[in-house]
Scaffold this active site. Structure first.
Site, PDB file in Angstrom:
ATOM      1  N   LYS A   1      42.466  63.308  43.851  1.00  0.00           N
ATOM      2  CA  LYS A   1      42.693  62.529  45.616  1.00  0.00           C
ATOM      3  C   LYS A   1      42.776  60.987  44.828  1.00  0.00           C
ATOM      4  CE  LYS A   1      37.811  62.640  44.283  1.00  0.00           C
ATOM      5  NZ  LYS A   1      36.295  63.904  45.144  1.00  0.00           N
TER       6      LYS A   1
ATOM      7  N   ARG B   1      26.760  65.165  52.412  1.00  0.00           N
ATOM      8  CA  ARG B   1      27.636  64.774  52.679  1.00  0.00           C
ATOM      9  C   ARG B   1      28.683  65.675  53.064  1.00  0.00           C
ATOM     10  NH1 ARG B   1      31.617  62.182  48.310  1.00  0.00           N
ATOM     11  NH2 ARG B   1      31.959  64.290  47.929  1.00  0.00           N
TER      12      ARG B   1
ATOM     13  N   TYR C   1      36.493  28.307  39.413  1.00  0.00           N
ATOM     14  CA  TYR C   1      35.926  28.011  40.476  1.00  0.00           C
ATOM     15  C   TYR C   1      34.112  27.879  40.119  1.00  0.00           C
ATOM     16  CZ  TYR C   1      40.569  29.286  43.657  1.00  0.00           C
ATOM     17  OH  TYR C   1      40.949  28.585  43.567  1.00  0.00           O
TER      18      TYR C   1
ATOM     19  N   MET D   1      41.459  34.850  41.982  1.00  0.00           N
ATOM     20  CA  MET D   1      42.255  35.902  42.823  1.00  0.00           C
ATOM     21  C   MET D   1      43.492  36.646  41.478  1.00  0.00           C
ATOM     22  SD  MET D   1      45.046  36.050  45.544  1.00  0.00           S
ATOM     23  CE  MET D   1      43.195  35.786  46.942  1.00  0.00           C
TER      24      MET D   1
END
Ligand SMILES: *Cc1c(COP(=O)(O)O)cnc(C)c1O
Length: 387
Positions: free
Chosen positions: A52, A155, A277, A330
């Site tokens: 998956k 679940r 940053y 990023m």
């Protein structure tokens, strides 16, 4: 006056430009990991492959083909679309006999796509079972499926009462086309957790109610609990891809993914200066910094930043650790290469791989192996190794 080139008709470059990040995926290791699991279970127990989420980020098509070539005949995906992709890959490889189960249940309207691609949904509610049985009746024959029973995770899966009620309706079980009854362990990666024994006892009770169906309980970690958890089929996912078995421990499996990012610049960093940053990291000493072309947009999560003196993740270059300094951006991050005098622009720094296990990367990111793998970015140069 010149006209700008028409973006549609302008010629494409004859060869793709080099990419600054490289992901190497070792399919030989995936196959070896499945063999390792097969060695843990008795001869009659089938070892499926869970592929998956694009094979946990490794590549569902490549993984399914490699596993099928080694004899794997049962696969699990989450979505119908994933199943269609894997089915096409297996058909193209000439593997017609493989079963593909779709874990996330029966989406109304997906019935014809499921049968057209020979996919078996994993059904987890009485409504899904009724719908699938009705679809089978309309087609003139029951269509294969699995029945998922929830034994304590809350679940996807039938509630215990619903499973017992279904067992009292052999006509409906037959009409559903079920071939497999399964459940899923919530805490298999914590071998001492009391929920494991409770789920095992409940699943043993449930599977006895469906004597004609094969039974499956164990995911990767479940395989390494005692053999009572193996039943007829085991469903490893993360272990195939080098993931940990016991939470917080090193993985006994072979690593599959290696991520390397290129140094785009080397710069001098001086004591007292800040990096990145937010200016959250201040250099304690003069050093050399390497700027790497990889960032959180590549799935290298920002949580592995260093900040306020708290260390983050690291890379390895020429056999030495190079710590991440400051916030991951990023598309870029910065490592301290003060201890690696030979570091030059263009060098590739390993960020995930044999020297930086995904367990360690996950810990630096405050997450789990699964999320590191499934986050692996799309803009890497991807290379597959047969092993
Ligand atoms: C994802 C999944 C698996 C595989 O789990 P791993 O922990 O990756 O081995 C097995 N069964 C079900 C139902 C799943 O959702």
């Amino acid at each position: 006056m010149t006209t700008p080139p028409d973006p549609v008709s302008s010629p494409l470059p004859s060869s793709a430009p080099p990419r600054p990040t490289r992901l190497t995926l070792d399919l030989g290791a995936v196959v070896a990991n499945r063999r390792r699991i097969a060695a843990e279970v008795a001869a009659g127990v089938e070892v499926a492959g869970v592929v998956k989420a694009d094979g946990y980020g490794v590549g569902a098509v490549e993984v399914a083909r490699a596993l099928a070539a080694d004899g794997c005949r049962t696969f699990f995906v989450a979505h119908v679309g994933e199943g269609i992709t894997v089915r096409a890959a297996l058909d193209a490889a000439g593997v017609a006999a493989a079963r593909i189960f779709v874990l996330n249940g029966l989406l109304a309207g997906s019935e014809s796509a499921l049968t057209a691609h020979r996919l078996a949904p994993v059904l987890g509610s009485p409504e899904e079972i009724a719908d699938w049985a009705a679809f089978g009746r309309a087609r003139g024959a029951p269509q294969p499926c699995a029945i998922h029973v929830d034994t304590g995770m809350n679940r996807h899966g039938l509630e215990l009462d619903a499973a017992r009620a279904l067992a009292a309706r052999p006509d409906l079980v037959a009409a559903s086309g079920a071939t497999l009854v399964m459940s899923h362990l919530a805490c298999a990666d914590e071998p001492g957790h009391p929920l494991n024994a409770r789920q095992l006892a409940l699943f043993s009770e449930i599977r006895a109610l469906f004597p004609r169906l094969a039974a499956s309980l164990a995911n990767s970690a479940g395989v390494f609990l005692d053999p009572a958890h193996h039943f007829d089929l085991v469903r490893p996912g993360v272990a195939l891809y080098g993931g940990a078995i016991v939470s917080g421990e090193a993985s006994p499996m072979r690593p599959v993914a290696t991520l390397e990012a290129r140094i785009v610049q080397i710069r001098r960093g001086r004591a007292g200066e800040c990096v990145g940053y937010g200016a959250r990291e201040t250099l304690a000493r003069d050093t050399r910094l390497a700027v790497l072309s990889v960032g959180y947009a590549d799935g290298f999560h920002r949580a592995a930043s260093s900040a306020d003196g708290r260390p983050g993740g690291r890379g390895v270059l020429h056999g030495r650790s190079v710590p991440i300094v400051g916030r991951i951006s990023m598309d870029l991050l910065v490592v301290d290469v003060g201890e690696v005098p030979q570091a030059v622009r263009g060098d590739m720094v390993e960020l995930i791989g044999p020297n930086v296990p995904i367990q360690e990367v996950a810990a630096a990111m405050g997450t789990i192996d699964y999320e590191v793998l499934t986050s692996l970015g799309r803009r890497y140069e991807r290379n597959y190794r047969a092993g």
